[in-house]
Every structure is written in structure tokens, then in C-alpha cells.
Design a protein around this motif. Structure first.
Motif, mmCIF file in Angstrom:
data_model
loop_
_atom_site.group_PDB
_atom_site.id
_atom_site.type_symbol
_atom_site.label_atom_id
_atom_site.label_comp_id
_atom_site.label_asym_id
_atom_site.label_seq_id
_atom_site.Cartn_x
_atom_site.Cartn_y
_atom_site.Cartn_z
ATOM 1 N N LEU A 196 45.630 37.756 51.847
ATOM 2 C CA LEU A 196 46.092 36.698 52.752
ATOM 3 C C LEU A 196 47.460 36.151 52.362
ATOM 4 O O LEU A 196 48.007 35.301 53.064
ATOM 5 N N GLY A 197 47.987 36.618 51.229
ATOM 6 C CA GLY A 197 49.311 36.194 50.798
ATOM 7 C C GLY A 197 49.349 34.872 50.056
ATOM 8 O O GLY A 197 50.417 34.268 49.938
ATOM 9 N N ARG A 198 48.213 34.427 49.543
ATOM 10 C CA ARG A 198 48.176 33.166 48.797
ATOM 11 C C ARG A 198 49.057 33.278 47.550
ATOM 12 O O ARG A 198 48.866 34.162 46.723
ATOM 13 N N GLU A 199 49.995 32.367 47.404
ATOM 14 C CA GLU A 199 50.931 32.376 46.281
ATOM 15 C C GLU A 199 50.235 32.260 44.930
ATOM 16 O O GLU A 199 50.688 32.827 43.936
ATOM 17 N N ASP A 200 49.148 31.496 44.877
ATOM 18 C CA ASP A 200 48.472 31.254 43.610
ATOM 19 C C ASP A 200 47.473 32.352 43.241
ATOM 20 O O ASP A 200 46.804 32.257 42.218
ATOM 21 N N PHE A 201 47.387 33.406 44.045
ATOM 22 C CA PHE A 201 46.453 34.496 43.783
ATOM 23 C C PHE A 201 47.148 35.854 43.909
ATOM 24 O O PHE A 201 46.660 36.737 44.595
ATOM 25 N N GLN A 202 48.250 36.024 43.229
ATOM 26 C CA GLN A 202 48.998 37.269 43.334
ATOM 27 C C GLN A 202 48.733 38.227 42.179
ATOM 28 O O GLN A 202 49.583 39.035 41.821
ATOM 29 N N VAL A 203 47.570 38.146 41.592
ATOM 30 C CA VAL A 203 47.177 39.033 40.505
ATOM 31 C C VAL A 203 46.783 40.397 41.066
ATOM 32 O O VAL A 203 46.265 40.496 42.180
ATOM 33 N N ASP A 204 47.063 41.452 40.317
ATOM 34 C CA ASP A 204 46.595 42.785 40.686
ATOM 35 C C ASP A 204 45.129 42.861 40.274
ATOM 36 O O ASP A 204 44.807 42.856 39.078
ATOM 37 N N VAL A 205 44.246 42.898 41.243
ATOM 38 C CA VAL A 205 42.806 42.802 40.982
ATOM 39 C C VAL A 205 42.306 43.997 40.174
ATOM 40 O O VAL A 205 41.472 43.840 39.282
ATOM 41 N N SER A 206 42.840 45.169 40.419
ATOM 42 C CA SER A 206 42.432 46.350 39.641
ATOM 43 C C SER A 206 42.822 46.206 38.178
ATOM 44 O O SER A 206 42.033 46.523 37.280
ATOM 45 N N ASP A 207 44.040 45.728 37.936
ATOM 46 C CA ASP A 207 44.485 45.519 36.559
ATOM 47 C C ASP A 207 43.657 44.441 35.873
ATOM 48 O O ASP A 207 43.306 44.566 34.696
ATOM 49 N N LEU A 208 43.346 43.366 36.601
ATOM 50 C CA LEU A 208 42.522 42.306 36.039
ATOM 51 C C LEU A 208 41.148 42.855 35.653
ATOM 52 O O LEU A 208 40.650 42.609 34.547
ATOM 53 N N HIS A 209 40.552 43.610 36.543
ATOM 54 C CA HIS A 209 39.240 44.217 36.292
ATOM 55 C C HIS A 209 39.268 45.057 35.017
ATOM 56 O O HIS A 209 38.438 44.884 34.115
ATOM 57 N N ASP A 210 40.246 45.927 34.922
ATOM 58 C CA ASP A 210 40.350 46.795 33.744
ATOM 59 C C ASP A 210 40.591 45.980 32.477
ATOM 60 O O ASP A 210 40.008 46.253 31.428
ATOM 61 N N GLY A 211 41.452 44.983 32.574
ATOM 62 C CA GLY A 211 41.751 44.148 31.419
ATOM 63 C C GLY A 211 40.538 43.384 30.930
ATOM 64 O O GLY A 211 40.318 43.246 29.726
ATOM 65 N N LEU A 212 39.745 42.883 31.865
ATOM 66 C CA LEU A 212 38.534 42.166 31.475
ATOM 67 C C LEU A 212 37.557 43.092 30.749
ATOM 68 O O LEU A 212 37.025 42.741 29.688
ATOM 69 N N LEU A 213 37.338 44.256 31.311
ATOM 70 C CA LEU A 213 36.429 45.211 30.668
ATOM 71 C C LEU A 213 36.950 45.631 29.298
ATOM 72 O O LEU A 213 36.168 45.768 28.344
ATOM 73 N N ASN A 214 38.257 45.811 29.187
ATOM 74 C CA ASN A 214 38.858 46.210 27.913
ATOM 75 C C ASN A 214 38.846 45.089 26.877
ATOM 76 O O ASN A 214 39.097 45.341 25.694
ATOM 77 N N ASN A 215 38.568 43.858 27.315
ATOM 78 C CA ASN A 215 38.526 42.711 26.409
ATOM 79 C C ASN A 215 37.118 42.143 26.274
ATOM 80 O O ASN A 215 36.933 40.942 26.081
ATOM 81 N N SER A 216 36.143 43.032 26.375
ATOM 82 C CA SER A 216 34.741 42.713 26.086
ATOM 83 C C SER A 216 34.079 41.751 27.063
ATOM 84 O O SER A 216 33.112 41.065 26.715
ATOM 85 N N TYR A 217 34.564 41.688 28.292
ATOM 86 C CA TYR A 217 33.840 40.975 29.345
ATOM 87 C C TYR A 217 32.901 41.978 30.004
ATOM 88 O O TYR A 217 33.222 43.159 30.117
ATOM 89 N N SER A 218 31.772 41.492 30.465
ATOM 90 C CA SER A 218 30.834 42.325 31.219
ATOM 91 C C SER A 218 30.868 41.896 32.678
ATOM 92 O O SER A 218 31.000 40.709 32.980
ATOM 93 N N GLU A 219 30.732 42.874 33.554
ATOM 94 C CA GLU A 219 30.741 42.589 34.987
ATOM 95 C C GLU A 219 29.341 42.245 35.460
ATOM 96 O O GLU A 219 28.373 42.928 35.116
ATOM 97 N N LEU A 220 29.238 41.197 36.259
ATOM 98 C CA LEU A 220 27.971 40.791 36.860
ATOM 99 C C LEU A 220 28.036 41.105 38.356
ATOM 100 O O LEU A 220 28.809 40.486 39.087
#
Length: 128
Positions: A51-75
Motif C-alpha cells: 500500500l506504500g506505507r512509509e513506515d513499513f518499507q521493510v523487505d519482508v523476505s529479508d526480514l523473514h530470513d533474518g529472523l530465522l537466522n537469528n533464532s526466531y521461530s515462525e508461528l
């Protein structure tokens, strides 16, 4: 303790943002705690980015990978979570926040949030 981070805290933790409170940092860094992110948070981020929200311009795929690589588990979002939403009082209208509360309740997790409305829910919710 099993910690489920709401969408904002998830973003702040991933970016090591100054907006993340010291208390939240301690809980997240504590190796005795298990850290989780919800598929619903990534869904919310994907929608808001599209939707072009300025406060949400994160790359979701990169965030997902980064979380998994930093010991977060997906629910994942399960039917039991959706059914639990029906029992929640109408404190908050945001469907993403409501599913996070339901997930925490069903899974026996503590939801960490910066949102004062979400923090009004009884149960496993902590305002950070």
C-alpha cells in the motif's frame, strides 16, 4: 518463557531500533526465552508495504530470513487461533493485533507489544 513479538516490536528488534525499550531488549536477549514471530505479522507488513506505507518499507523476505537466522521461530496461523478471536472483547479493531493476542493465548506465549490498546487484553500480554 515463550515470547511472541507484535509487528512493531519485531521490526524494532530486527533493526536494533532505539524505539525498542530496554526491558524488551532484555527479554529478547535472554537465552532462556524462546522468541517467535507470527506469519500474521509478515502478512501485515506485506500488505502495508504494497500500500506504500512509509513506515513499513521493510523487505519482508529479508526480514523473514533474518529472523530465522537469528533464532526466531515462525508461528503459523492456525484454525484454533482464528476461533479464539471470537472470544476476545472488542478492545481493538485491528485484525492483525487480535490474531496475535489469540495466538499468544492458545499457544501459552507472552505477547510483547508497544500498543496500549493491545495491552488492555487480559492474559499473556505485556506492554513494552
Amino acid at each position: 518463557m515463550k515470547l511472541l513479538l507484535d509487528t512493531h516490536l519485531l521490526l524494532w528488534a530486527a533493526a536494533d531500533s532505539e524505539r525498542l525499550s530496554a526491558a524488551a531488549r532484555r527479554l529478547i536477549a535472554d537465552t532462556d526465552n524462546e522468541r517467535f514471530f507470527s506469519a500474521a505479522s509478515l502478512w501485515e507488513l506485506a500488505i502495508k508495504r504494497a500500500l506504500g506505507r512509509e513506515d513499513f518499507q521493510v523487505d519482508v523476505s529479508d526480514l523473514h530470513d533474518g529472523l530465522l537466522n537469528n533464532s526466531y521461530s515462525e508461528l503459523p496461523v492456525r484454525s484454533a487461533h482464528a476461533i479464539c478471536v471470537m472470544s476476545l472483547p472488542a478492545i481493538h479493531k485491528d485484525p492483525f493485533d487480535r490474531i496475535l493476542v489469540a495466538q499468544a493465548m492458545v499457544e501459552g506465549m507472552t505477547l510483547l507489544t508497544a500498543d496500549p490498546l493491545v495491552a488492555q487484553y487480559l492474559g499473556p500480554v505485556r506492554k513494552m
